[in-house]
Design an enzyme around this catalytic site. Structure first.
Site, PDB file in Angstrom:
ATOM      1  N   SER A 185      -4.286  -2.322  -0.567  1.00 28.20           N
ATOM      2  CA  SER A 185      -5.302  -2.051   0.228  1.00 28.20           C
ATOM      3  C   SER A 185      -6.701  -2.032  -0.579  1.00 28.20           C
ATOM      4  O   SER A 185      -6.866  -3.150  -1.170  1.00 28.20           O
ATOM      5  CB  SER A 185      -5.013  -0.762   1.092  1.00 28.20           C
ATOM      6  OG  SER A 185      -6.264  -0.745   2.037  1.00 28.20           O
ATOM      7  N   ASP A 205      -1.645  -6.024  10.848  1.00 26.05           N
ATOM      8  CA  ASP A 205      -2.955  -5.500  10.022  1.00 26.05           C
ATOM      9  C   ASP A 205      -3.985  -6.056  10.176  1.00 26.05           C
ATOM     10  O   ASP A 205      -4.099  -7.195  10.171  1.00 26.05           O
ATOM     11  CB  ASP A 205      -2.329  -5.554   8.402  1.00 26.05           C
ATOM     12  CG  ASP A 205      -2.974  -4.969   7.390  1.00 26.05           C
ATOM     13  OD1 ASP A 205      -4.144  -4.359   7.820  1.00 26.05           O
ATOM     14  OD2 ASP A 205      -2.804  -5.191   6.238  1.00 26.05           O
ATOM     15  N   HIS A 243      -0.155  -2.237   8.103  1.00 25.47           N
ATOM     16  CA  HIS A 243      -0.530  -1.987   6.793  1.00 25.47           C
ATOM     17  C   HIS A 243      -0.063  -0.545   6.409  1.00 25.47           C
ATOM     18  O   HIS A 243       0.070   0.411   7.290  1.00 25.47           O
ATOM     19  CB  HIS A 243      -2.290  -1.780   7.300  1.00 25.47           C
ATOM     20  CG  HIS A 243      -2.987  -1.868   5.929  1.00 25.47           C
ATOM     21  ND1 HIS A 243      -3.673  -2.684   5.310  1.00 25.47           N
ATOM     22  CD2 HIS A 243      -3.301  -0.383   5.288  1.00 25.47           C
ATOM     23  CE1 HIS A 243      -4.353  -2.181   4.246  1.00 25.47           C
ATOM     24  NE2 HIS A 243      -4.213  -0.907   4.377  1.00 25.47           N
TER      25      HIS A 243
END
Length: 307
Positions: free
Chosen positions: A154, A246, A276
């Site tokens: 991320s 995601d 995610h």
């Protein structure tokens, strides 16, 4: 494909708890929530064993070093954690780093960069670069191998991609797990997965608002914010991972496409049915647990080829 059943059970559990969404709270409450879903669930029995764990100073940046069992040399992975540049720390990613270390047979240096809004952009970039440069200078004392890779998930994938661009002649590999690569872009996955899949669009806006809160007018196409805006020719070979459900899926895959078009070796994988943040969901999702194992195996295979 349908949402992974284990992940759905976790999302149902979170919804049933009745807590307000992250973007309605403060960074402090968000950090506490992340710790409750990670650190607080680990016991002595479930903590993954490795050879040695030491808190160290990486050129002025707090870090944690993980050494495998046995004798090296091993490659070194500099791990830059996720959390929207606002949450996450050495403890919340301890199990992930331990698993990379044990199963990937690599030394891991986990970086505790400064978080926003207390330290907005470019603090996270500066700290990450300092730690990666320190690892390159001290590789003989870390894994002992010449190979130093960078990786993260991320926001950590964002910072890892930036480091790989800045140090393209020095890093051996990059591991980008559902990375944020394009703050200036607009992608279908942001609309398709805007709500209901753990990371939602409102929380993305909340994260970026804190990260970009330094007071100066910023260009979202700055490669230190959006690595997709940079020239990527000659950067290290990459493992790029995305998840079907995601909001960041499409920009991660666009970055993989850009790497490949520039002649960079890319091993790209989309994990269908997952969301995610799946790195931390293995306790409830066998599919997420298997995906992490697969990512570690891909990383190890890449580093073995480079040895």
């Amino acid at each position: 494909m349908p949402l992974d059943p284990g992940t759905q059970s976790l999302l149902d559990l979170i919804a049933a708890a009745g807590y307000p969404p992250m973007h309605e709270g403060t960074p402090t409450t968000a950090r506490q929530a992340m710790r409750s879903m990670t650190v607080d669930l680990v016991t002595d029995e479930t903590r993954i064993p490795v050879g040695e764990v030491t808190d160290i100073d990486a050129g002025g940046v707090p870090a944690r070093f993980y050494r495998p069992e046995g004798d090296g040399p091993w490659p070194t992975l500099v791990w830059i954690h996720g959390g929207g540049w606002v949450i996450g720390d050495l403890d919340t990613y301890d199990q992930t780093c331990r698993r990379f270390c044990r199963d990937g047979e690599m030394a891991v240096l986990s970086v505790d960069y400064r978080l926003a809004p207390e330290a907005p952009f470019p603090a996270a970039v500066e700290d990450s670069m300092t730690a990666v440069r320190w690892a390159l200078e001290h590789r003989a004392e870390l894994g002992g191998s010449d190979l130093v890779a960078v990786g993260g998930d991320s926001a950590g994938g964002n910072l890892s991609a930036i480091a790989a661009q800045e140090l393209r002649d020095q890093l051996a590999a990059q591991v980008l797990i559902y990375p944020s690569t394009d703050m200036a872009g607009d992608y279908p996955s942001r609309a398709e997965n805007a709500e209901g899949y753990f990371l939602d669009l409102a929380t993305m806006v909340w994260f970026s608002g804190h990260y970009l809160s330094g007071g100066e007018r910023l260009d979202l196409a700055d490669p230190r914010l959006s690595p997709i805006a940079s020239d990527v020719a000659g950067v290290a070979p990459a493992v790029v991972v995305t998840a079907e459900y995601d909001p960041l899926r499409d920009e991660g895959e666009a970055y993989a496409d850009k790497l490949a078009a520039a002649g960079v070796k890319v091993d790209r994988t989309r994990y269908d049915g997952l969301v995610h943040g799946f790195l931390d969901m293995g306790a409830m999702s066998p599919a997420a647990d298997a995906a992490l194992g697969d990512i570690i195996a891909l990383t190890k295979a890449l580093l073995d080829r480079l040895a």
